[in-house]
Design a protein around this motif. Structure first.
Motif, PDB file in Angstrom:
ATOM      1  N   ARG A 299       0.812  -1.137  -0.050  1.00 46.20           N
ATOM      2  CA  ARG A 299      -0.189  -0.071   0.028  1.00 46.20           C
ATOM      3  C   ARG A 299       0.443   1.168   0.265  1.00 46.20           C
ATOM      4  O   ARG A 299       1.037   2.311  -1.019  1.00 46.20           O
ATOM      5  CB  ARG A 299      -0.936  -0.502   1.174  1.00 46.20           C
ATOM      6  CG  ARG A 299      -2.180  -1.043   1.246  1.00 46.20           C
ATOM      7  CD  ARG A 299      -3.424  -0.622   2.218  1.00 46.20           C
ATOM      8  NE  ARG A 299      -2.936  -0.634   3.824  1.00 46.20           N
ATOM      9  CZ  ARG A 299      -2.924  -1.862   3.955  1.00 46.20           C
ATOM     10  NH1 ARG A 299      -3.340  -3.241   3.519  1.00 46.20           N
ATOM     11  NH2 ARG A 299      -2.193  -1.946   5.295  1.00 46.20           N
ATOM     12  N   LEU A 300       1.935   0.962   0.743  1.00 46.88           N
ATOM     13  CA  LEU A 300       2.864   2.485   0.419  1.00 46.88           C
ATOM     14  C   LEU A 300       3.229   2.968  -0.449  1.00 46.88           C
ATOM     15  O   LEU A 300       3.935   4.033  -0.979  1.00 46.88           O
ATOM     16  CB  LEU A 300       4.368   2.048   1.647  1.00 46.88           C
ATOM     17  CG  LEU A 300       4.742   3.325   2.234  1.00 46.88           C
ATOM     18  CD1 LEU A 300       4.270   4.819   2.528  1.00 46.88           C
ATOM     19  CD2 LEU A 300       6.007   2.634   3.052  1.00 46.88           C
ATOM     20  N   ALA A 301       3.698   1.174  -1.374  1.00 46.65           N
ATOM     21  CA  ALA A 301       4.414   1.821  -2.569  1.00 46.65           C
ATOM     22  C   ALA A 301       4.138   2.517  -3.476  1.00 46.65           C
ATOM     23  O   ALA A 301       4.182   2.783  -4.370  1.00 46.65           O
ATOM     24  CB  ALA A 301       5.374   0.715  -3.139  1.00 46.65           C
ATOM     25  N   ALA A 302       2.330   1.895  -4.016  1.00 45.41           N
ATOM     26  CA  ALA A 302       1.690   2.306  -4.193  1.00 45.41           C
ATOM     27  C   ALA A 302       1.402   3.675  -3.686  1.00 45.41           C
ATOM     28  O   ALA A 302       0.531   4.384  -5.241  1.00 45.41           O
ATOM     29  CB  ALA A 302       0.244   1.202  -4.231  1.00 45.41           C
ATOM     30  N   ASP A 303       1.472   4.109  -3.140  1.00 45.40           N
ATOM     31  CA  ASP A 303       1.054   6.036  -2.171  1.00 45.40           C
ATOM     32  C   ASP A 303       1.722   6.510  -2.929  1.00 45.40           C
ATOM     33  O   ASP A 303       1.833   6.836  -3.405  1.00 45.40           O
ATOM     34  CB  ASP A 303       0.559   5.906  -0.893  1.00 45.40           C
ATOM     35  CG  ASP A 303      -0.894   5.279  -0.134  1.00 45.40           C
ATOM     36  OD1 ASP A 303      -1.895   4.764  -1.255  1.00 45.40           O
ATOM     37  OD2 ASP A 303      -0.679   5.179   0.959  1.00 45.40           O
ATOM     38  N   LEU A 304       2.942   5.611  -2.469  1.00 49.43           N
ATOM     39  CA  LEU A 304       4.037   6.597  -3.155  1.00 49.43           C
ATOM     40  C   LEU A 304       4.381   6.886  -4.759  1.00 49.43           C
ATOM     41  O   LEU A 304       4.913   7.763  -5.501  1.00 49.43           O
ATOM     42  CB  LEU A 304       5.944   5.875  -2.811  1.00 49.43           C
ATOM     43  CG  LEU A 304       5.462   6.089  -1.271  1.00 49.43           C
ATOM     44  CD1 LEU A 304       7.206   5.498  -0.806  1.00 49.43           C
ATOM     45  CD2 LEU A 304       5.875   7.847  -0.673  1.00 49.43           C
TER      46      LEU A 304
END
Length: 280
Positions: free
Chosen positions: A135-140
């Motif tokens: 999720r963090l990778a997608a947000d970034l």
């Protein structure tokens, strides 16, 4: 010394296209009056006047600190000079109190950026699970795509202005090419923005505009010329000369509707090529 330069003294943050040093004093991130005037695009002395007018409402050690001359070396590393009488710096609470009277769109934008990005930096939370990491990778990735798009749009605008901008033109001459701008009010707009000031001592004489120090050689510069006439004492007139960064900023203000427009403006934002006409 209790001034803390973060990340080895090289930490800076960009607020409204202005790079600021990150400075901490006694556990608080602090800003100067000059920094507030700069990021809010207010005339020099605005923040200091707001502070002075309400001095009895501010609490030392909570809303502000008075830095003595003996601690000047620590601040000098950030390009901040401490005068002999000392330097007042504001905490987040003091800053919000000083800008309480600033209610235009720019003020709200800058306040949000300073509070969220400067005074209250968000800590980085390490993902604990694979799902959180994804999720963090997608947000970034999404944030990066937005930034790339914004940077491309900004780069395209700057490239366009670079191809159309004429070195040596005045702000009025440049604004004549911005469809709908009321060119008779350009200098009034620059006064309101704190870019220029009237150096004439006689209120009944014609204005003698000079470039404010905070934008000199960044947005505007000056070209002096001697004015002589029979029966009149000669004097030096300073012509306002627009720089490319100033043209970019004026174009931003134009697109946001912050310049005075003609009453019969057709609502279209367009920039014409230089036609060789003289600015008035």
């Amino acid at each position: 010394m209790t001034i803390t330069p973060l990340n080895g003294g090289d930490a800076v943050i960009t607020i409204h296209n202005i790079r600021l040093p990150i400075v901490e004093y006694r556990g608080h991130r602090v800003v100067t009056f000059a920094i507030i005037d700069q990021v809010h695009e207010r005339p020099e002395g605005t923040a200091k006047r707001n502070f002075s007018d309400n001095r009895d409402r501010f609490r030392s050690g909570e809303d502000y600190f008075l830095i003595p001359k003996s601690e000047a070396d620590g601040f000098r590393t950030f390009g901040i000079e401490v005068p002999n009488r000392g330097l007042t710096v504001l905490t987040e609470q003091g800053y919000l109190m000083v800008v309480k009277s600033l209610t235009d769109d720019l003020a709200w934008t800058v306040q949000r950026q300073l509070v969220n990005s400067y005074f209250r930096p968000q800590p980085f939370t390490v993902p604990q699970t694979r799902a959180e990491a994804m999720r963090l990778a997608a947000d970034l990735e999404e944030q990066n795509e937005v930034l790339l798009l914004e940077n491309k749009q900004q780069a395209d605008t700057i490239a366009s202005l670079e191809s159309l901008f004429m070195t040596g033109e005045t702000p009025t001459q440049f604004c004549k090419r911005l469809n709908g701008v009321n060119c008779s009010q350009v200098n009034s707009s620059l006064m309101r923005l704190g870019w220029i000031y009237n150096a004439a001592t006689d209120e009944n004489s014609k204005p003698r505009y000079r470039v404010a120090s905070r934008v000199r050689d960044r947005f505007l510069t000056e070209r002096p010329r001697k004015i002589s006439a029979e029966g009149v004492e000669s004097f030096i007139k300073y012509d306002l000369i627009l720089l490319l960064d100033g043209a970019c900023r004026l174009h931003q203000l134009y697109m946001k509707g912050d310049l005075t427009m003609k009453s019969k403006w057709d609502g279209r934002h367009t920039l014409a090529k230089y036609d060789g006409g003289d600015a008035q």
